[in-house]
Design an enzyme around this catalytic site. Structure first.
Site, mmCIF file in Angstrom:
data_model
loop_
_atom_site.group_PDB
_atom_site.id
_atom_site.type_symbol
_atom_site.label_atom_id
_atom_site.label_comp_id
_atom_site.label_asym_id
_atom_site.label_seq_id
_atom_site.Cartn_x
_atom_site.Cartn_y
_atom_site.Cartn_z
ATOM 1 N N GLU A 34 57.863 75.320 -20.404
ATOM 2 C CA GLU A 34 56.541 75.220 -20.996
ATOM 3 C C GLU A 34 56.227 73.741 -21.140
ATOM 4 O OE1 GLU A 34 56.039 76.429 -25.267
ATOM 5 O OE2 GLU A 34 54.873 78.029 -24.311
ATOM 6 N N ASP A 36 42.361 66.328 -18.621
ATOM 7 C CA ASP A 36 43.605 66.051 -17.903
ATOM 8 C C ASP A 36 43.288 65.150 -16.719
ATOM 9 O OD1 ASP A 36 44.945 67.743 -19.628
ATOM 10 O OD2 ASP A 36 45.491 69.213 -18.121
ATOM 11 N N ASN A 37 44.137 64.149 -16.492
ATOM 12 C CA ASN A 37 43.976 63.223 -15.373
ATOM 13 C C ASN A 37 45.263 63.167 -14.568
ATOM 14 O OD1 ASN A 37 41.377 62.354 -16.294
ATOM 15 N ND2 ASN A 37 42.389 61.057 -17.777
ATOM 16 N N ARG A 75 50.115 49.870 -13.554
ATOM 17 C CA ARG A 75 48.807 50.211 -14.129
ATOM 18 C C ARG A 75 48.874 49.945 -15.630
ATOM 19 N NH1 ARG A 75 45.675 53.564 -10.512
ATOM 20 N NH2 ARG A 75 46.904 54.238 -8.726
ATOM 21 N N HIS A 110 46.516 49.345 -20.816
ATOM 22 C CA HIS A 110 45.134 49.714 -21.093
ATOM 23 C C HIS A 110 44.997 50.401 -22.447
ATOM 24 C CE1 HIS A 110 45.035 50.241 -16.457
ATOM 25 N NE2 HIS A 110 44.704 49.002 -16.775
ATOM 26 N N LYS A 147 47.182 60.000 -25.804
ATOM 27 C CA LYS A 147 47.539 60.549 -24.501
ATOM 28 C C LYS A 147 48.896 61.235 -24.577
ATOM 29 C CE LYS A 147 45.286 56.716 -22.120
ATOM 30 N NZ LYS A 147 45.507 55.500 -21.345
ATOM 31 N N TYR A 207 48.277 62.939 -17.233
ATOM 32 C CA TYR A 207 48.111 62.711 -18.661
ATOM 33 C C TYR A 207 46.918 63.464 -19.230
ATOM 34 C CZ TYR A 207 45.100 58.829 -16.989
ATOM 35 O OH TYR A 207 44.160 58.057 -16.350
ATOM 36 N N LYS A 233 41.510 43.717 -11.712
ATOM 37 C CA LYS A 233 41.081 43.896 -13.105
ATOM 38 C C LYS A 233 42.258 43.720 -14.067
ATOM 39 C CE LYS A 233 40.285 48.056 -14.818
ATOM 40 N NZ LYS A 233 39.706 49.360 -15.133
ATOM 41 N N ASP A 234 43.417 44.257 -13.710
ATOM 42 C CA ASP A 234 44.590 44.167 -14.590
ATOM 43 C C ASP A 234 45.217 42.776 -14.586
ATOM 44 O OD1 ASP A 234 44.193 46.773 -15.316
ATOM 45 O OD2 ASP A 234 45.964 47.571 -14.303
#
Length: 181
Positions: free
Chosen positions: A28, A48-49, A59, A62, A72, A132, A169-170
């Site tokens: 589960e 959900d992503n 990444r 953030h 998250k 996530y 960007k990061d």
């Protein structure tokens, strides 16, 4: 499902109970009632992503600010990543501390990253699929971050700098000192 407390206040690792036999396995991955009972509060995940990345993809770090802050619940369904959470809550006893935990398709661990944390990960395997749940919508005007190589955080990303794949960007995110001057 078992909960593992981390050194960061309100940030937890979840380890599922896996049932396996000659057919494969079952577990589960999320149960709202059990999850909320274990963390001691209600969280309403609304989205959900999923992200696919190659080895070295970094990444982060953030976060979203204000009314669009997000909690998250993250996990990896293919590959291996080093997942990092940084406590950015000035009133927290673990302010500016971080944890780094390996999440993989094999260990099936999940990390709960509460609101008020910066979050990021780097892919350690050839490829990875990162999933996530978020408890708030994305809002471009509320996004922010902390540079991945901030000297005050001193995060060991486990790969050499020349292996990193980082978005433009990061690469220009601010330091902790810039955010909290």
């Amino acid at each position: 499902m078992q909960i593992v407390k981390t050194n960061l206040k309100d940030c937890f690792i979840f380890e599922p109970t896996i049932f396996g036999d000659n057919r494969g396995y079952f577990f589960e991955s999320y149960n709202k009632a059990k999850f909320e009972s274990l963390i001691g509060k209600s969280v309403n995940f609304i989205q959900d992503n999923e992200a696919f990345s190659n080895k070295g993809a970094l990444r982060g770090l953030h976060f979203q600010q204000g009314e669009f802050a997000q909690a998250k619940l993250v996990r990896v369904t293919q590959g291996l990543v080093l997942d990092v959470a940084v406590d950015l809550r000035p009133d927290s006893e673990t302010f500016l501390q971080h944890i780094a935990v390996e999440l993989s398709a094999d260990n099936k661990k999940q990390l709960f990253v509460p609101r008020g944390f910066a979050h990021g990960y780097i892919v350690l395997s050839d490829t990875a699929v990162f999933n996530y749940k978020c408890d708030n919508i994305y809002n471009k005007d509320s996004e922010s971050g902390v540079i991945y190589n901030d000297k005050d955080l001193n995060i060991n990303w486990k790969l050499k700098q020349d292996e990193f794949i980082i978005s433009e960007k990061d690469k220009i995110l601010p330091t902790i000192k810039t955010l909290y001057k």
